[in-house]
Design an enzyme around this catalytic site. Structure first.
Site, PDB file in Angstrom:
ATOM      1  CB  CYS A  91      -0.822   0.008   1.247  1.00 12.18           C
ATOM      2  SG  CYS A  91      -2.112  -1.377   1.068  1.00 12.18           S
ATOM      3  CG  HIS A 358      -5.662   2.273  -0.468  1.00 10.94           C
ATOM      4  ND1 HIS A 358      -4.425   2.784  -1.151  1.00 10.94           N
ATOM      5  CD2 HIS A 358      -5.366   1.465   0.707  1.00 10.94           C
ATOM      6  CE1 HIS A 358      -3.550   2.174  -0.555  1.00 10.94           C
ATOM      7  NE2 HIS A 358      -4.032   1.430   0.267  1.00 10.94           N
ATOM      8  CB  CYS A 388      -0.758   1.172   7.660  1.00  9.75           C
ATOM      9  SG  CYS A 388      -2.458   1.205   6.928  1.00  9.75           S
TER      10      CYS A 388
END
Lengths: 402, 735
Positions: A91, A358, A388
């Protein structure tokens, strides 16, 4: 060591990452290429001066496979001397791509680079690239593998965030994102995605739900409870954090990041190269850091990596004016604020991935751009961007205006 | 050619009938000789043109029980000897030796001729792996036979292709539970799953097998065909990813990652399914050799197989006493324990007289058997006819004279000296001088109970565990005057009901109760230190205990723990107990009435089958943050407390055989099977390190961790329990 200066940032709007999403018809490489087009055109960039394009992509398979950065260079019509490399740190890939591109400048080896990222989650499904993490026992066991959502619930359980608290956070994300759009805070960076004829396919983030209320959030069922019980992931979480008797399942589609398509690019270079290209620096990368963190909690890396980057750069959070913490799940941001005793005033001020979505490989670069735009709008100086990361990692970057 | 273990007869169709029948053994097992002979037979099948195919069957009513584990022990012994000098060569030797059966079976399945397994009865472990390597499997429908790969239960895993063939016959989601739990399947179930092709009456077994070959059955396994597809799809497919991700999590959930053998199954299956068969088998062999070398496998084989078998067969039985006649037994007290003992006795075909103070109570005790038998019938584990027969063996009565003629009388009334004395007095007139009398007790000293009977030589303690039908252990307690005949009778009875005995000498709490109380106590102490309750409970389970100490206390009853503490204080003085524990138990059991599960509230709140730690515990002791505690140390404390108590009991002479300490701890209170039991745990850690750890805990947590003299001496000399008290040597000395 050279300073890595940020000259510009662009991103696509984020399309709903489903078959009915507006960007579903657009190839992943096209999404990436359109950000390269835009950053070249609006800066009048002579691409022969570019030394590298570094793009994050989390599922680099199928059409996003091999080396999507080099392919995007072709599609954007950059000079063939421009190389490209795709990287993957889950991510945070988009922010790591920026950091890698900045590192090339700082090391003095390159003069002008692009860092960014791309993910077409509607076309290349999440997890499509496979990997040993969940399946190879010799990896999955020491990594305490479990789906991210269960880790997010474990964080909520361990640090005591109730369903009401995570929902309230999600509602605030929606409100802030809606306000930012309404007031045009994103207009400097968002470039519409167009078709081959120049017709606009999408010009605004389409995952947002400004009509969200606490009541509408309360009506959603927890997403991860069934899977956790059936596949034994609850036990994985508990064995890693044995003070937990049972996991409190609080996350659902409304307080987790949205699945979307999108791409972003950040133009970075040395002072000298910028001057030569006639570019005006907007900010510099002051410091960045990476860290491995508790793999079962998985998503608390922003806390650890923020401590690390602050310590190394001799700064404290008081020196930071704005903070972007990726809203992978509400509990991630709540834990971050709890750990540093922050109120929400300088964190994710224009909403985040819960409202906006996202696009895995691109988000980090998008957050960096959002922070930069907001620093300029408020005429503030310093921002911290952190995400994160799957399997327990964190990436953080501190930028300051010049 | 003549073989010791096999006969081979080739018929007119060119089908070789290979019959496995080991002399002098109840069941066929793979030992070196059997493997050598089977290899020769397979070579003959492969190379002899007149042989068109083969049927492998057994001359016994079972097919094969698996590998001879003592062979593996020898292999490991040879490895250890060589490893000190030439580690690399020793490892290669172990790898080569331990995969012999795997290669032999692979040779058989690729010999080019069809081979059929004709299973006369149960095929387990290596026996089932042999069947899996055959091209077709026929099993006797009228045999009660089972198939399964139980190796993981003794710390090993199927090393002769079991992990690879089963996962190529079934989707991993179906195959993994069988491999990870060592589940045994009845033939009918195995056929429904597709593991067995046909079930026919035993009489038709060989003919059916031959018919398949004559009918054109081919000697090629599905996985050796070009277009073979894995039944669960490729590992790296959405389905495969989901299966393995969940399997890894479930493995951790079920095992707490304490069992290298089970973990190796996971790895062998995952890595093997990514490869073709020959390489997959090599990968499996690498893990097998690896697992063989783990201390957990060595300890588990020793305790759960070798020692358990030796004890079950009467290792502690006085050899000179002739077999005890068990024509009829009497049980006094038809409560939960007495009723359970009646059930297991009747199930073993022994007529039982079940006595209680009134007929209704006695009848209720018998009804327990009816309940259990009804359930067994419902589950297909017993027939209505068997149920009737079992019930007919139990005579429920309130008349003590019915005890007349019983060879063994077991008193199982309430745990109270007075009540027990009264029961004995009532029975006395009807017992002959030869009758052996046993008292079922978990706490009362046997020597003093012996005062209630005429002849203490014929009196013995038998401590059953609850529930009697499920718990495999029986703790036999010798009173000071208990004689050999009483001991032999107790052991003969326990063998008849197919349970495993340990024999201990008299002492407060004997072995199991006394030791398990230290586990519970350590949980109490942790709670008092502010360890979060869930962390205590999880530490227990993560150490390998079946339940957390607080949960166990709730099962045992919190008020009972309080009473035992009070009794100990009364008998042995205030110094014998910990006042902090006393205060906690008083608060729970006395002041707050939280007596445990039976009360619906104890350390947990109970709601039907659901339970949750009582939030009010925080009022009694405020928990500290989890970060203040080291989970590894908590786990270790819980095991060290029990192992240390066992070492003391051993030094006191209450336990006299290291095997009994280990087997008793696993079967009696579920002590960390991965460690092979309480004393094996100490041996595995090394006495030196164990004593150091105990001393560290003594300093940090108190005198209860002070290592006893025996341990200190052993540590100083680098000694171990299985060296200094080697049961083989001890037995020889005694003989």
């Amino acid at each position: 060591m050279a300073d890595a200066l940020i000259f510009d940032h662009v991103r696509t709007p984020r399309g709903r990452g489903k078959k009915d999403g507006s960007l579903h018809e657009v190839t992943a490489v096209d999404l990436a290429a359109q950000t390269l087009d835009a950053i070249r055109d609006r800066n009048g960039l002579d691409t022969t001066m570019l030394d590298d394009v570094v793009l994050g992509c989390v599922d680099p398979v199928g059409e996003a496979g091999s080396d999507i950065a080099r392919m995007a260079v072709f599609k954007a019509g950059y000079d063939t001397s421009v190389p490209g490399v795709q990287i993957n740190r889950f991510c945070a890939s988009g922010l790591d791509a920026v950091n890698f591109a900045a590192g090339e400048i700082i090391s003095g080896q390159h003069g002008l680079t692009i860092g960014g990222g791309v993910e077409s989650m509607s076309r290349v499904g999440i997890g499509a690239s496979g990997g040993s993490w969940p399946v190879d026992p010799s990896v999955a066991l020491p990594a305490y593998y479990m789906p991210q959502g269960i880790s997010a619930d474990l964080i909520a359980t361990k640090y005591g965030f109730s369903r009401t608290e995570v929902d309230a956070y999600a509602l605030e994300s929606q409100k802030r994102a809606a306000r930012a759009w309404k007031k045009g805070y994103f207009k400097n960076s968002v470039v519409p995605v167009r078709d081959v004829n120049g017709l606009t396919i999408l010009d605004r983030d389409e995952h947002m739900r400004p009509e969200t209320t606490m009541q509408s959030l309360a009506s959603l069922n927890p997403s991860f409870e069934g899977m956790a019980a059936m596949a034994g992931f609850d036990a994985v979480g508990i064995q890693a954090h044995p003070e937990v008797e049972k996991i409190n399942y609080v996350h659902h589609a409304g307080n987790s990041s949205g699945i979307v398509d999108g791409a972003a690019a950040v133009l970075i270079g040395s002072k000298q190269a910028g001057k030569k290209a006639g570019l005006k620096p907007r900010a510099r990368i002051r410091a960045y850091a990476n860290i491995g963190s508790d793999p079962a909690l998985m998503l608390t890396g922003p806390v650890d990596v923020t401590k690390k980057v602050l310590k190394r750069s001799g700064m404290s959070l008081d020196d930071i004016d704005l903070i972007e913490v990726n809203e992978a799940f509400a509990s991630v941001v709540l834990r971050f604020m709890q750990a540093f005793d922050l109120d929400g005033e300088k964190v994710n001020v224009n909403g985040g991935a819960i409202a906006l979505g996202h696009p895995l490989g691109a988000t980090g670069a998008m957050l960096l751009g959002t922070a930069l735009d907001e620093l300029e709008r408020r005429d503030l100086n310093t921002a911290l961007v952190t995400l994160c990361i799957g399997s327990g990692m964190g990436t953080a970057t501190i930028i300051e205006r010049v | 050619m003549a073989y010791q273990n096999f006969t081979v007869e080739t018929d007119k169709d060119g089908i070789a009938l290979v019959t496995w029948d080991m002399k002098g053994r109840a069941m066929n097992v793979f030992d070196l000789k059997a493997m050598e002979e089977l290899a020769a037979i397979v070579e003959d099948i492969a190379t002899n043109d007149s042989i068109k195919g083969a049927v492998v069957t057994s001359g016994k009513d079972s097919f094969c029980a698996g590998a001879d584990l003592t062979m593996l022990e020898d292999m490991l012994g040879a490895f250890t000897k060589q490893a000190a000098k030439k580690p690399e060569a020793a490892m290669q030797m172990l790898f080569d030796e331990s995969r012999k059966l795997s290669l032999l079976l692979r040779r058989m399945e690729t010999c080019g001729k069809p081979v059929v397994a004709a299973l006369t009865g149960t095929a387990l472990g290596g026996g089932f792996e042999l069947a899996l390597a055959c091209h077709y499997r026929v099993a006797a429908s009228d045999s009660n036979g089972k198939v399964g790969l139980p190796e993981v239960k003794v710390g090993l895993f199927p090393g002769a292709g079991g992990t690879q063939r089963l996962t190529r016959m079934l989707a991993p989601i179906d195959a993994l539970p069988l491999l990870l739990q060592g589940t045994e399947l009845a033939f009918s179930k195995a056929k429904a799953m597709g593991i067995i092709n046909e079930t026919v009456p035993a009489a038709d077994l060989v003919a059916t097998a031959k018919k398949w070959i004559v009918g054109g059955g081919e000697g090629v396994q599905p996985w050796d065909r070009e277009k073979f597809k894995l039944p669960g799809g490729p590992v790296f497919s959405p389905n495969g990813m989901q299966t393995f991700a969940a399997a890894n999590a479930l493995y951790r959930k079920e095992t707490f990652d304490l069992y290298p053998g089970i973990r190796a199954v996971m790895s062998a299956v995952y890595e093997g399914l990514l490869m073709p068969m020959d390489i997959a088998l090599r990968i499996e062999s690498r893990y097998f050799a690896h697992v063989l070398r783990t201390p957990q496998a060595a300890a588990m084989i020793r305790s759960l197989f070798i020692s358990m078998q030796a004890l079950s067969k009467g290792a502690r039985r006085p050899a000179k006493v002739p077999a005890t006649k068990l024509g009829r037994i009497g049980i006094i007290g038809a409560g939960f324990m007495g009723a359970g003992i009646a059930y297991v006795s009747a199930r073993a075909g022994i007529p039982v007289v079940l006595i209680d103070r009134d007929q209704a109570s006695a009848d209720r005790g018998k009804a327990h058997t009816e309940d259990l038998m009804t359930k067994a019938v419902q589950r297909g584990k017993a027939t209505e006819e068997a149920k009737g027969k079992v019930l007919s063996l139990i005579t429920a009565s309130d008349d003590y004279s019915a005890l007349k003629g019983c060879d063994l009388v077991i008193e199982a009334v309430f745990e109270d000296r007075g009540v027990k004395a009264e029961a004995m007095a009532k029975a006395a007139p009807y017992l002959s001088a030869d009758t052996i009398i046993a008292s079922n007790t978990s706490t009362l000293p046997i020597t003093s109970l012996a005062e209630n009977v005429a002849d203490p030589e014929k009196f013995i303690g038998i401590h059953f565990f609850s529930p009697v039908d499920k718990m495999m252990l029986v703790e036999v307690i010798m009173g000071k005057k208990t004689g050999d005949r009483a001991l032999a009778a107790a052991l003969d009875f326990i063998r008849a009901i197919r349970k495993t005995p340990i024999v201990v000498n008299d002492g407060r709490g004997f072995y199991t109760s006394r030791t398990v109380m230290t586990y519970i106590r350590e949980g109490h102490m942790m709670l008092l230190e502010g360890v979060p309750p869930a962390m205590i409970e999880n530490a227990g389970r993560m150490a390998g205990m079946p339940v957390g100490p607080l949960s166990l206390n709730d099962e045992v009853a919190v008020d009972l723990a309080w009473k035992i503490l009070q009794a100990t204080k009364k008998d042995m003085g205030a110094k014998a107990i910990d006042p902090r524990q006393e205060a906690l138990l008083e608060e729970m059991a006395v002041k707050r009435g939280r007596a445990g599960r039976k009360a619906g509230k104890g350390f947990y709140d109970y709601d039907g089958r659901k339970k949750q730690l009582w939030p009010g515990l925080a009022e009694i002791v405020e928990p500290k943050p989890a970060e203040s505690f080291d989970i590894e140390e908590l786990k270790q404390r819980l095991l060290v407390a029990q192992a240390l108590e066992t070492a003391r009991i051993f030094e006191e002479g209450i336990l006299t055989d290291v095997r009994e300490a280990d087997v008793g701890s696993i079967l009696g209170f579920g002590f960390a099977p991965w460690a092979g039991g309480t004393l094996s745990y100490i041996d595995m850690m090394g006495t030196d390190k164990f004593v150091k750890t105990a001393k560290k805990f003594q300093k940090k947590y108190g005198e209860r961790f002070k290592p006893n003299a025996l341990l200190v001496d052993m540590a100083a000399k680098g000694d171990r329990f299985y060296v200094r008290f080697n049961p083989e040597k001890t037995r020889k000395k005694a003989a």
